[in-house]
Motif scaffolding. Sequence first.
Motif, short mmCIF file in Angstrom:
data_model
loop_
_atom_site.label_atom_id
_atom_site.label_comp_id
_atom_site.label_asym_id
_atom_site.label_seq_id
_atom_site.Cartn_x
_atom_site.Cartn_y
_atom_site.Cartn_z
N SER A 124 -11.18 -43.72 34.96
CA SER A 124 -12.38 -44.36 34.29
C SER A 124 -13.61 -44.68 35.31
CB SER A 124 -11.92 -45.34 33.41
OG SER A 124 -11.38 -46.51 34.19
N PHE A 125 -13.01 -44.85 36.63
CA PHE A 125 -13.83 -45.07 37.80
C PHE A 125 -15.01 -44.04 37.85
CE2 PHE A 125 -10.97 -42.50 39.57
CZ PHE A 125 -11.66 -41.60 40.57
N THR A 126 -14.63 -42.75 37.41
CA THR A 126 -15.63 -41.78 37.71
C THR A 126 -16.93 -41.92 37.00
OG1 THR A 126 -14.63 -40.49 35.92
CG2 THR A 126 -13.75 -40.13 37.91
N ALA A 127 -17.09 -42.92 35.88
CA ALA A 127 -18.15 -42.98 35.03
C ALA A 127 -18.96 -44.41 35.56
CB ALA A 127 -17.80 -43.12 33.72
N LYS A 128 -18.35 -44.99 36.38
CA LYS A 128 -18.84 -46.36 36.53
C LYS A 128 -19.04 -46.82 38.23
CE LYS A 128 -15.83 -48.67 34.21
NZ LYS A 128 -14.91 -49.77 33.75
N HIS A 129 -18.56 -46.19 38.89
CA HIS A 129 -18.32 -46.65 40.51
C HIS A 129 -19.70 -46.11 41.08
CE1 HIS A 129 -17.58 -47.86 44.38
NE2 HIS A 129 -16.48 -48.27 43.92
N PRO A 130 -20.66 -47.02 41.46
CA PRO A 130 -21.87 -46.48 42.06
C PRO A 130 -21.67 -46.04 43.68
CG PRO A 130 -21.89 -48.75 41.95
CD PRO A 130 -20.55 -48.58 41.44
N GLY A 131 -20.57 -46.21 44.12
CA GLY A 131 -20.32 -46.10 45.46
C GLY A 131 -19.85 -44.61 45.88
N ILE A 132 -19.53 -43.82 44.77
CA ILE A 132 -18.89 -42.46 45.11
C ILE A 132 -19.46 -41.29 44.39
CG2 ILE A 132 -16.69 -43.61 45.12
CD1 ILE A 132 -16.33 -42.40 42.27
N THR A 133 -19.51 -40.18 45.00
CA THR A 133 -20.33 -39.24 44.35
C THR A 133 -19.05 -38.05 43.83
OG1 THR A 133 -22.27 -39.33 46.05
CG2 THR A 133 -21.78 -37.14 44.82
N ILE A 134 -19.15 -37.57 42.58
CA ILE A 134 -18.20 -36.92 41.95
C ILE A 134 -18.48 -35.47 42.42
CG2 ILE A 134 -17.25 -36.03 39.80
CD1 ILE A 134 -16.49 -38.91 40.47
N THR A 135 -17.65 -34.73 43.04
CA THR A 135 -18.05 -33.36 43.47
C THR A 135 -17.11 -32.24 42.40
OG1 THR A 135 -16.02 -33.66 44.94
CG2 THR A 135 -18.55 -34.02 45.70
N GLY A 136 -16.39 -32.68 41.41
CA GLY A 136 -15.77 -31.71 40.82
C GLY A 136 -14.74 -32.60 39.88
N SER A 137 -14.61 -32.04 38.35
CA SER A 137 -13.66 -32.61 37.46
C SER A 137 -13.42 -31.65 36.57
CB SER A 137 -14.21 -33.99 36.88
OG SER A 137 -15.39 -33.73 36.18
N GLY A 138 -12.20 -31.72 35.69
CA GLY A 138 -11.88 -30.84 34.85
C GLY A 138 -10.65 -30.97 34.52
N THR A 139 -10.10 -29.82 33.87
CA THR A 139 -8.54 -29.66 33.41
C THR A 139 -8.15 -28.09 34.23
OG1 THR A 139 -8.86 -30.71 31.45
CG2 THR A 139 -6.85 -29.32 31.71
N THR A 140 -6.90 -28.32 34.71
CA THR A 140 -6.33 -27.07 35.35
C THR A 140 -4.89 -27.05 34.87
OG1 THR A 140 -5.97 -25.68 37.22
CG2 THR A 140 -5.78 -28.11 37.51
N TRP A 141 -4.13 -26.32 35.28
CA TRP A 141 -2.66 -25.93 35.26
C TRP A 141 -2.02 -25.86 36.72
CZ3 TRP A 141 -0.77 -26.10 30.39
CH2 TRP A 141 -1.57 -26.00 29.29
N LEU A 142 -1.05 -26.69 36.79
CA LEU A 142 -0.24 -26.75 37.95
C LEU A 142 1.22 -26.68 37.63
CD1 LEU A 142 -0.38 -27.34 41.08
CD2 LEU A 142 -0.59 -29.81 40.49
N ASP A 143 1.90 -25.68 38.14
CA ASP A 143 3.38 -25.64 37.69
C ASP A 143 3.28 -25.52 36.19
OD1 ASP A 143 6.18 -25.09 38.32
OD2 ASP A 143 6.46 -27.20 38.41
N GLY A 144 2.57 -24.78 35.70
CA GLY A 144 2.56 -24.67 34.21
C GLY A 144 2.25 -25.73 33.28
N CYS A 145 1.73 -26.82 33.90
CA CYS A 145 1.65 -28.12 33.08
C CYS A 145 0.06 -28.55 33.22
CB CYS A 145 2.40 -29.28 33.54
SG CYS A 145 4.12 -29.10 33.93
N LYS A 146 -0.36 -28.87 32.14
CA LYS A 146 -1.88 -29.28 31.96
C LYS A 146 -2.06 -30.51 32.97
CE LYS A 146 -5.21 -30.92 28.38
NZ LYS A 146 -5.50 -31.32 27.05
#
Length: 570
Positions: free
Chosen positions: A110-132
């Motif tokens: 939830s910090f991604t939506a509220k923390h003013p001191g960071i810059t989000i460079t990417g987000s989403g969903t992927t698969w790692l070792d066959g797991c969401k």
Amino acid sequence: MKISIIRPFRPLALFLAAAVMTAGAAFPAAVHADTADPYGQYSITDTAAGQLYRNNIDGYSITLPQGASVDMSKAALRTSFTYSGVKIDIYREHSGSAYKQESYINYSNSFTAKHPGITITGSGTTWLDGCKTTYNTWTRPVLSKIEGDRNNYACFDLRRGTTDVYTIYCTYDNSVSYESSVLPVVSSFHLEPITTGTAEPHFGTSRGPELSDSAAEAYERIFGKDAHLTWGLYDVRYQYAPDSVKVLENDIGYEFNIHLIYQNIGRDLAGESLYSMLTRIFDEKNIPELTLQTVAQDNGLMVYDILNGDYDWFFDQYAQDVAAYGKPVLFRFCNEMNGDWCTYSAFWYARDVDLYNELYKYVFEKFRAAGADNAIWVWNPNHQSFPDYKWNSEYLYYPGDEYVNVIGLTAYNTGTYYPAEKWTSFTDLYRNYYNRAAAHYDQPFMITEFACSAVGGDKAAWITDMFNHLPEYPRIKAAVWWNGADYDLTKASRPEARPYYLSSLNGSVQAFRLGLATYAGTVGDLTGLTEYDPTEAGRGNAVQNTSGSWNRDSKQLNSKPVMLTSEEDN
């Protein structure tokens, strides 16, 4: 070149059994990959791609570059890997259900939506070792006071079935290529069977930082093995008018030896220097418990600012004032850090718990540089982590034995004013809490602040029960009663939601007086004890705050802007 391993602690059952025979025994600092693991917690295999590390506690494997270091010293919580400007922490959170699995991921990110001191460079969903897998990448400014600051982040939350989440938390400095140095290691993550139990961390030296002669004497007097319980008090008026607590002390027949004072970083003491305040109100009979915290309204940015040197002016002067004072000081810095109501908690810093350790050590070195070795360092997590996730465990906030003289304990009976609260006995608050701390730390304990509300039960009976059970906790050497109240600021009348005062009107002064009398000759000088006059019962209410204090529930000042603060303990 072999991987170096910081040896994992023993499996829990073996650890607890051995602790009885070898309490305080130190573990080897490190072993190498070719050293056998007698507990079956990990294995390492040479492969063409690198060193294949397999974790049998949490059930995964990952391929690391040659020369990487593996830290399993807190294997019950996480395993850490470091190499060439990169650190990767892996946690396994057992949620127990798909709903809690998603709650963990959503709350932790939830910090991604509220923390003013960071810059989000990417987000989403992927698969790692066959797991969401949910992923986030972000960056923050380089902090000049952290050597080799890893200011770039990548975090992967992988769902295993419907009960577990594996968090792969990566930090790396600006010299590192994410695509060539971080992502290939993360991509090698593979789920494995879980074949062994957990392991618990254990810390402990007997004393911690070296102390001045006067501080060492006070430490032995209060916290020595044979020392008996010493009582302290928080009363908002004490800082401005020390004699104002004499009425309460006379009523209970005891002179409190420790006085708790809260301060905010970057603010003065209502125009008075720290040195002036200390020399004005403290003498050889009493000792301050200085609690220094970031301001509650800093939006989680003050830690960044401190570690960028922006508050050096404050800490340099503060440490010099403590050193100039010379007499013993109990110093509690940024307490309850494992509670998300504190803006120095890892929650406010995108789960980067290491930043708190950097902050603590930075301030510690300021004290050392100023010669303030009269400060007795009290490290004080909350009794329960909020959120209660592994990345927010109190043990990850522990800065190291060399930085801690005393372990602080904090737990309140908050009463039943609010619907979610319940009346909780002293034993229910402290029995398991004490036993858990005793299994993990060797330092002496103090209850740095606590109290019982008058709403929801018999406060006098609670206090009597507390005194009856305190002898069961011999490593608690000091206890500080929080003599104030929390107010319900949602109502115009601001009623007392949690009246913690010792008051004659509800019998708590009388119960405290009788409880202290049972310690006569063990908790300090009780000479001059006078008979309590029930016709003067109202005098106990004299401790009510009239000048304004920090509302532990609302995080707002109730009256004039005195420079005090205390965070909620929930």
